[in-house]
Scaffold this motif. Sequence first.
Motif, PDB file in Angstrom:
ATOM      1  N   MET A  51       3.296  -5.380   6.226  1.00  0.00           N
ATOM      2  CA  MET A  51       3.143  -5.287   4.764  1.00  0.00           C
ATOM      3  C   MET A  51       2.740  -6.657   4.205  1.00  0.00           C
ATOM      4  O   MET A  51       3.394  -7.649   4.495  1.00  0.00           O
ATOM      5  CB  MET A  51       4.497  -4.861   4.167  1.00  0.00           C
ATOM      6  N   ASP A  52       1.665  -6.692   3.410  1.00  0.00           N
ATOM      7  CA  ASP A  52       1.233  -7.995   2.900  1.00  0.00           C
ATOM      8  C   ASP A  52       2.090  -8.424   1.702  1.00  0.00           C
ATOM      9  O   ASP A  52       2.822  -7.617   1.126  1.00  0.00           O
ATOM     10  CB  ASP A  52      -0.250  -7.946   2.507  1.00  0.00           C
ATOM     11  N   GLU A  75       3.426   5.426  -9.168  1.00  0.00           N
ATOM     12  CA  GLU A  75       4.705   4.733  -8.964  1.00  0.00           C
ATOM     13  C   GLU A  75       5.324   4.309 -10.293  1.00  0.00           C
ATOM     14  O   GLU A  75       6.542   4.362 -10.471  1.00  0.00           O
ATOM     15  CB  GLU A  75       4.500   3.500  -8.068  1.00  0.00           C
ATOM     16  N   GLY A 130       0.383  -4.714  -9.203  1.00  0.00           N
ATOM     17  CA  GLY A 130      -0.334  -3.861  -8.269  1.00  0.00           C
ATOM     18  C   GLY A 130       0.329  -2.522  -7.997  1.00  0.00           C
ATOM     19  O   GLY A 130      -0.056  -1.802  -7.072  1.00  0.00           O
ATOM     20  N   THR A 131       1.317  -2.160  -8.799  1.00  0.00           N
ATOM     21  CA  THR A 131       1.955  -0.856  -8.627  1.00  0.00           C
ATOM     22  C   THR A 131       1.027   0.228  -9.186  1.00  0.00           C
ATOM     23  O   THR A 131       0.411   0.029 -10.229  1.00  0.00           O
ATOM     24  CB  THR A 131       3.292  -0.841  -9.400  1.00  0.00           C
ATOM     25  N   SER A 132       0.955   1.353  -8.514  1.00  0.00           N
ATOM     26  CA  SER A 132       0.039   2.406  -8.974  1.00  0.00           C
ATOM     27  C   SER A 132       0.627   3.142 -10.173  1.00  0.00           C
ATOM     28  O   SER A 132       1.840   3.127 -10.393  1.00  0.00           O
ATOM     29  CB  SER A 132      -0.199   3.408  -7.844  1.00  0.00           C
ATOM     30  N   SER A 142       4.986  -5.966  -5.165  1.00  0.00           N
ATOM     31  CA  SER A 142       4.923  -4.765  -5.994  1.00  0.00           C
ATOM     32  C   SER A 142       6.179  -3.900  -5.798  1.00  0.00           C
ATOM     33  O   SER A 142       6.720  -3.355  -6.756  1.00  0.00           O
ATOM     34  CB  SER A 142       3.608  -4.032  -5.731  1.00  0.00           C
ATOM     35  N   TYR A 143       6.679  -3.827  -4.557  1.00  0.00           N
ATOM     36  CA  TYR A 143       7.954  -3.120  -4.320  1.00  0.00           C
ATOM     37  C   TYR A 143       9.092  -3.818  -5.050  1.00  0.00           C
ATOM     38  O   TYR A 143       9.958  -3.193  -5.657  1.00  0.00           O
ATOM     39  CB  TYR A 143       8.276  -3.059  -2.826  1.00  0.00           C
ATOM     40  N   GLY A 183       1.451  -9.125  -1.333  1.00  0.00           N
ATOM     41  CA  GLY A 183       1.213  -8.429  -2.598  1.00  0.00           C
ATOM     42  C   GLY A 183       1.984  -7.112  -2.662  1.00  0.00           C
ATOM     43  O   GLY A 183       2.577  -6.775  -3.688  1.00  0.00           O
ATOM     44  N   THR A 184       1.972  -6.371  -1.552  1.00  0.00           N
ATOM     45  CA  THR A 184       2.682  -5.093  -1.523  1.00  0.00           C
ATOM     46  C   THR A 184       4.183  -5.316  -1.652  1.00  0.00           C
ATOM     47  O   THR A 184       4.878  -4.580  -2.359  1.00  0.00           O
ATOM     48  CB  THR A 184       2.380  -4.342  -0.201  1.00  0.00           C
TER      49      THR A 184
END
Lengths: 278, 226
Positions: free
Chosen positions: A1-2, A196, A191-193, A8-9, A4-5
């Motif tokens: 997991m990068d 989400e 960066g959360t969709s 976002s979590y 950025g992800t």
Amino acid sequence: MDAGTVLSYLAVAMTTDGRFPTGGYSHSHGLEQAISRGHIRPEDPFCSLARWLRTQLQTVVITGAAQSAWAAHHSAIGHGDLSAVNDRSDLLILLDSEIDARTPSPRAREVSRSLGRRLITNLLVGWTTPSTKFAEIRVAPVLPEMPGLCGEPFGGVDGIEGALAPLELLAIEVASPHLSEVTGCFLGCLGTSPVEAAAAWCYNCLVSHVSAAVKLLGMDPVSAFGLLPSLGDIISDVVAEASHFASRPASELPSYSFSLADALLEEHATRKDRLFAS
Amino acid sequence: MHLEIPQGGSRSPSSIETDSLPVKIGIGGPVGSGKTALVAELCRSLSGRINLGVVTNDIYTTEDAEFLKRQGVLSDDRIVAVQTGCCPHTAIRDDISDNQAAVESLVRAHEGLELVIIESGGDNLTATFSAGLVDKQIFVVDVAGGDKVPRKGGPGITRSDLLVINKVDLATLVGADLAVMERDAWEIRQGAPVVLISLRTDEGVIGVVNWVSALVEGARQMLKIA
Ligand SMILES: Nc1nc2c(ncn2[C@@H]2O[C@H](COP(=O)(O)OP(=O)(O)OP(=O)(O)O)[C@@H](O)[C@H]2O)c(=O)[nH]1
Ligand SMILES: [Mg+2]
């Protein structure tokens, strides 16, 4: 997991964790009054908490979830893309008035704005990461008084860069922005969709009601929180429908309302013997 | 600046200074120990010479705020009530948002505000204020709870900047030994200040008034120097 992800979590986790200070714990969003008025009686299946939550989900919650998803979609910009940030300004103000139009109870609007203001302040002060390069310029104007922010020594919109730029812009344009917009905007920045963001909104709303019910009704906390997965199908539909509006014009955002809850909120605000602020 | 505390010990001078206005003082303690009575007394004694406001955190109703308004010790617009959703300690420690907003609203409404007193809802012995909300905190217990209370400890008793043991007028009635309470409090607080008072007879109350006004005076001086 990068990285950025992961961020976002982390953003979703933090904004949905009741321990992150937002002032939310003191609001029952009408539930205290619903209980006082006998609209929620755990022993009666027709007046159960589950039923209250279902109605909330299909009205107030989906309406807010769509606003959050819309804000997330319109806040997702490439880092440092200044021209894109400038374009966002009008959209963020537009969403603010669309939310007002979809929140019939004056008390609900007031609560939403005061919680939104607190959240945006705490996020802008507290969320500093390597990818928010403008940490130095943003701390000064945000503290201690948000309204003083407008047009103050900020250096104008041109001075903004970094991941949280849309959130910064929202704080400049709207003194006390609505909670759904702040939440969606922050999540979108990270960066959360929209999906989400809508799910996070549903979770936040449901947990507010459930934890207030645990305190007010003395319900078993495990069975109270167990209502969340039992409502999974409805939540899933609500999230899907809400996020569908993320890329539609703001004027098309849904506006379902729950008139009983609105009336209860207004009545609650006039009470002197209340435990919760709403 | 060194503060004279009539009873109890003293801390290093640096621990009782604040350098910004308004000075924010939290008053916590169990239900009914005399927090509101103390706030009323502080307002009565200080409002003539200190520009001050009060935030109350009632658990239920706005009883404390109404009481203060009825006492006429402060104009109504200087008293703000906050609801705490069944969690009085959350409001002063874990999520101070609503109290911060209340303090901000007082600061906005009253130019040159020098002191904000925040009364916590009655809670247990573990309740303390966040440093993000207050500069100093006073913990109020009473004699009627029994002379074991200081010995029981807990963050409110051990970590507060000033411990107030109130209702000494009731000591003989409830069979509480004031000497024991004072000694235990000293011991457990390792010399940090303790005052024994009665808000009914006024005994010792001047000690708290002086402690608070010295903090504000200290902040005024620091600002002058800066
Ligand atoms: N005898 C006696 N009674 C006191 C004294 N101080 C306060 N009281 C009384 O104790 C009761 C509770 O006082 P409050 O000031 O309301 O206590 P509180 O800590 O603010 O209470 P909560 O806000 O409900 O937690 C009132 O009836 C006061 O008049 C005192 O020194 N002696
Ligand atoms: Mg009180």
